[in-house]
Design a protein around this motif. Structure first.
Motif, PDB file in Angstrom:
ATOM      1  N   ALA A  65       0.813  -1.221   0.000  1.00  0.00           N
ATOM      2  CA  ALA A  65       0.000   0.000   0.000  1.00  0.00           C
ATOM      3  C   ALA A  65       0.846   1.271   0.000  1.00  0.00           C
ATOM      4  CB  ALA A  65      -0.949  -0.006   1.195  1.00  0.00           C
ATOM      5  N   HIS A  66       1.971   1.284   0.737  1.00  0.00           N
ATOM      6  CA  HIS A  66       2.782   2.507   0.794  1.00  0.00           C
ATOM      7  C   HIS A  66       3.407   2.830  -0.567  1.00  0.00           C
ATOM      8  CE1 HIS A  66       5.979  -0.479   1.459  1.00  0.00           C
ATOM      9  NE2 HIS A  66       6.832   0.454   1.068  1.00  0.00           N
ATOM     10  N   LEU A  67       3.686   1.809  -1.378  1.00  0.00           N
ATOM     11  CA  LEU A  67       4.208   2.063  -2.723  1.00  0.00           C
ATOM     12  C   LEU A  67       3.107   2.546  -3.652  1.00  0.00           C
ATOM     13  CD1 LEU A  67       6.638  -0.959  -3.235  1.00  0.00           C
ATOM     14  CD2 LEU A  67       7.199   1.411  -2.712  1.00  0.00           C
ATOM     15  N   LEU A  68       1.927   1.970  -3.534  1.00  0.00           N
ATOM     16  CA  LEU A  68       0.801   2.421  -4.361  1.00  0.00           C
ATOM     17  C   LEU A  68       0.471   3.873  -4.058  1.00  0.00           C
ATOM     18  CD1 LEU A  68      -1.506  -0.722  -4.168  1.00  0.00           C
ATOM     19  CD2 LEU A  68      -0.216   0.070  -6.163  1.00  0.00           C
ATOM     20  N   ALA A  69       0.467   4.238  -2.798  1.00  0.00           N
ATOM     21  CA  ALA A  69       0.122   5.609  -2.395  1.00  0.00           C
ATOM     22  C   ALA A  69       1.170   6.607  -2.841  1.00  0.00           C
ATOM     23  CB  ALA A  69      -0.049   5.678  -0.880  1.00  0.00           C
ATOM     24  N   SER A  70       2.421   6.169  -2.955  1.00  0.00           N
ATOM     25  CA  SER A  70       3.496   7.091  -3.322  1.00  0.00           C
ATOM     26  C   SER A  70       3.545   7.382  -4.819  1.00  0.00           C
ATOM     27  CB  SER A  70       4.842   6.521  -2.889  1.00  0.00           C
ATOM     28  OG  SER A  70       5.183   5.416  -3.710  1.00  0.00           O
TER      29      SER A  70
END
Length: 73
Positions: A65-70
């Motif tokens: 999720a943190h990569l998708l959000a970035s």
């Protein structure tokens, strides 16, 4: 891996096509027109990962999720 269309990148691609900013390749010629690493790094420095993400029409929705959000994936 589940991949879905990145709508923002798709919109960007449509604008590039409309503006004639495309290279028409024959089969397997894409590598001749691929950006050099130094050019990609310069683009990242200027536009960040969110801008770089518009180069990719597919999004791996199984990425963390943190990569998708970035905007990296």
């Amino acid at each position: 891996m589940t991949v879905k269309l990145d709508k923002r990148a798709f919109g960007h691609a449509k604008h590039l096509i409309r503006d004639g900013k495309v290279v028409k390749d024959s089969r397997d010629d894409w590598s001749e027109h691929a950006s050099a690493t130094k050019d990609e790094n310069a683009f990242l420095d200027k536009h960040g990962h969110a801008g770089y993400s518009t180069w990719f029409l597919g999004v791996d929705v199984s990425a963390p999720a943190h990569l998708l959000a970035s905007g990296v994936w």
